[in-house]
Enzyme design. Sequence first.
Site, short mmCIF file in Angstrom:
data_model
loop_
_atom_site.label_atom_id
_atom_site.label_comp_id
_atom_site.label_asym_id
_atom_site.label_seq_id
_atom_site.Cartn_x
_atom_site.Cartn_y
_atom_site.Cartn_z
N THR A 102 0.83 -1.22 0.00
CA THR A 102 0.00 0.00 0.00
C THR A 102 0.86 1.27 0.00
O THR A 102 0.64 2.17 -0.81
CB THR A 102 -0.94 0.01 1.22
N THR A 136 5.19 11.11 7.58
CA THR A 136 5.38 11.08 9.03
C THR A 136 6.79 11.53 9.42
O THR A 136 7.72 11.42 8.61
CB THR A 136 5.16 9.63 9.53
N ASP A 137 6.94 11.98 10.66
CA ASP A 137 8.29 12.33 11.16
C ASP A 137 9.13 11.07 11.41
O ASP A 137 10.33 11.16 11.61
CB ASP A 137 8.21 13.19 12.43
N GLU A 138 8.47 9.90 11.39
CA GLU A 138 9.22 8.66 11.68
C GLU A 138 10.26 8.35 10.60
O GLU A 138 11.16 7.55 10.83
CB GLU A 138 8.25 7.48 11.88
N TYR A 183 7.22 0.14 8.84
CA TYR A 183 6.28 1.24 8.56
C TYR A 183 7.03 2.49 8.09
O TYR A 183 6.76 3.03 7.02
CB TYR A 183 5.44 1.57 9.81
N LYS A 187 7.14 4.45 4.41
CA LYS A 187 6.76 5.86 4.22
C LYS A 187 7.94 6.64 3.62
O LYS A 187 7.74 7.48 2.75
CB LYS A 187 6.32 6.49 5.55
P1 NAD Z 1 -5.36 5.27 9.35
O1 NAD Z 1 -4.73 3.92 9.42
O2 NAD Z 1 -6.29 5.71 10.41
O3 NAD Z 1 -6.14 5.42 7.95
C1 NAD Z 1 -5.63 4.95 6.73
C2 NAD Z 1 -6.78 4.92 5.75
O4 NAD Z 1 -6.25 4.47 4.48
C3 NAD Z 1 -7.90 3.96 6.13
O5 NAD Z 1 -9.15 4.59 5.96
C4 NAD Z 1 -7.73 2.80 5.16
O6 NAD Z 1 -8.96 2.14 4.84
C5 NAD Z 1 -7.13 3.50 3.96
N1 NAD Z 1 -6.35 2.59 3.10
C6 NAD Z 1 -5.40 1.70 3.51
N2 NAD Z 1 -4.93 1.04 2.44
C7 NAD Z 1 -5.56 1.52 1.35
C8 NAD Z 1 -5.48 1.24 -0.04
N3 NAD Z 1 -4.66 0.30 -0.52
N4 NAD Z 1 -6.27 1.94 -0.89
C9 NAD Z 1 -7.13 2.90 -0.42
N5 NAD Z 1 -7.25 3.18 0.89
C10 NAD Z 1 -6.46 2.51 1.76
O7 NAD Z 1 -4.13 6.28 9.19
P2 NAD Z 1 -3.98 7.77 9.76
O8 NAD Z 1 -3.48 7.71 11.14
O9 NAD Z 1 -5.21 8.53 9.44
O10 NAD Z 1 -2.78 8.29 8.83
C11 NAD Z 1 -3.05 8.87 7.57
C12 NAD Z 1 -1.72 9.22 6.90
O11 NAD Z 1 -1.00 10.13 7.72
C13 NAD Z 1 -0.81 8.03 6.69
O12 NAD Z 1 -0.20 8.17 5.42
C14 NAD Z 1 0.20 8.12 7.81
O13 NAD Z 1 1.43 7.57 7.40
C15 NAD Z 1 0.30 9.61 7.99
N6 NAD Z 1 0.65 10.06 9.36
C16 NAD Z 1 -0.01 9.59 10.46
C17 NAD Z 1 0.31 10.07 11.73
C18 NAD Z 1 -0.43 9.61 12.96
O14 NAD Z 1 -0.07 9.98 14.07
N7 NAD Z 1 -1.51 8.85 12.85
C19 NAD Z 1 1.31 11.01 11.87
C20 NAD Z 1 1.97 11.48 10.74
C21 NAD Z 1 1.63 11.01 9.49
#
Ligand code: NAD
Length: 374
Positions: A102, A136-138, A183, A187
């Site tokens: 993904t 992400t910052d990771e 992960y 990213k």
């Molecule tokens: P999440 O896991 O809550 O949501 C991910 C969404 O993507 C889900 O709705 C899922 O159904 C959808 N998805 C997964 N695979 C898919 C595919 N192949 N096709 C279409 N849809 C798909 O994630 P989140 O916490 O909302 O994070 C969103 C983004 O922000 C991510 O890219 C993550 O790397 C980034 N991010 C997250 C954080 C955090 O603290 N949660 C911080 C920084 C960046």
Amino acid sequence: MNTKTFLITGGAGFIGSAVVRELIQNSAHRVVNVDKLTYAGNLESLASVEGNERYTFVQADICDAHAMQQLFEQHQPDVVMHLAAESHVDRSIDGPAEFIQTNVVGTAVLLEAARGYWNSLEGERRDAFRFHHISTDEVYGDLGAPEALVNGESKRASSDHSPLTTHHSLFTEETPYAPSSPYSASKASSDHLVRAWQRTYGLPTLITNCSNNYGPYHFPEKLIPLMILNALAGKPLPVYGNGQQIRDWLYVEDHARALIKVATEGEIGATYNIGGHNEKANLTVVETLCDLLQELVPQEHSYRELITFVTDRPGHDVRYAIDASKIERELGWTPEETFETGLRKTVQWYLTNETWWKRVQDGSYQGQRLGSIS
Ligand code: NAD
């Protein structure tokens, strides 16, 4: 303001749904939400915008090149905000393949669909098109343990720009990538692809790297909702290792506002770090939650008694901390919530939205059960 069509990938997830709600409720823009609805996707997080005529949901996989091409042709977006991803570090350790599929392959497929579509545009619409990749910052890896922790908070000023080798350093947009987990490596790979598509093909891209988010509609496998719901159920509160891992917390609605600002006002090819100046040790976060719950849902024994230390996660990064001065300076974004106000809002949200999280916990929420919708 010019009304645009935003194509949001992963809009049924935690952060994506906050972006969709913000765009529909506080702007005149149209939103097309494309989401596969994995376990993390939940349309019940979008109940407040479901009937809005500016909102469309499409169930599709970003790895499906044909579906992505059709999506662009049908909806003719002006802005893509790419949030779809596998996002849970522990799951990436148990099964990295889905993350590579993904996060890496899916991003490449989406970039190619966007490039084909962008090449078909002309004039102003072509100039105005943007592809915003949310990361992400990771990707920057581990900042190491700080020299001193005062009440679980790292001792540094938000203006501290000392070099990376010291423990007071922060991630800037120039910090080299050094991801630790499957992960964060996936990213980081996707960020590199986005930069390559900009450099090689001129695709007008933007990248943001954000710290840990928290807030309403957070899937209860992540630290803050897990602790709230375990505490309410009187279950143990599992804290990894000694609990001194430091994360820089940002309220999800502040992140959503920052993302929309970058997508609409950011400079092509630029990266913006987003963070809340809220460095906290995990144990401090859990203790703060226990104290908030004690105030809001008092009980005889302190919720802190439920804290249980468990074996640390392999490769667990000790500290992440963001220097968000670029987005503040160049785009005028600052977070509206402090950690205290944001955490209180979050706890109150979980206390008043039992139906949402109970349905997530028992698996009966609107997710994979749905057939294909377009
Ligand atoms: P999440 O896991 O809550 O949501 C991910 C969404 O993507 C889900 O709705 C899922 O159904 C959808 N998805 C997964 N695979 C898919 C595919 N192949 N096709 C279409 N849809 C798909 O994630 P989140 O916490 O909302 O994070 C969103 C983004 O922000 C991510 O890219 C993550 O790397 C980034 N991010 C997250 C954080 C955090 O603290 N949660 C911080 C920084 C960046």
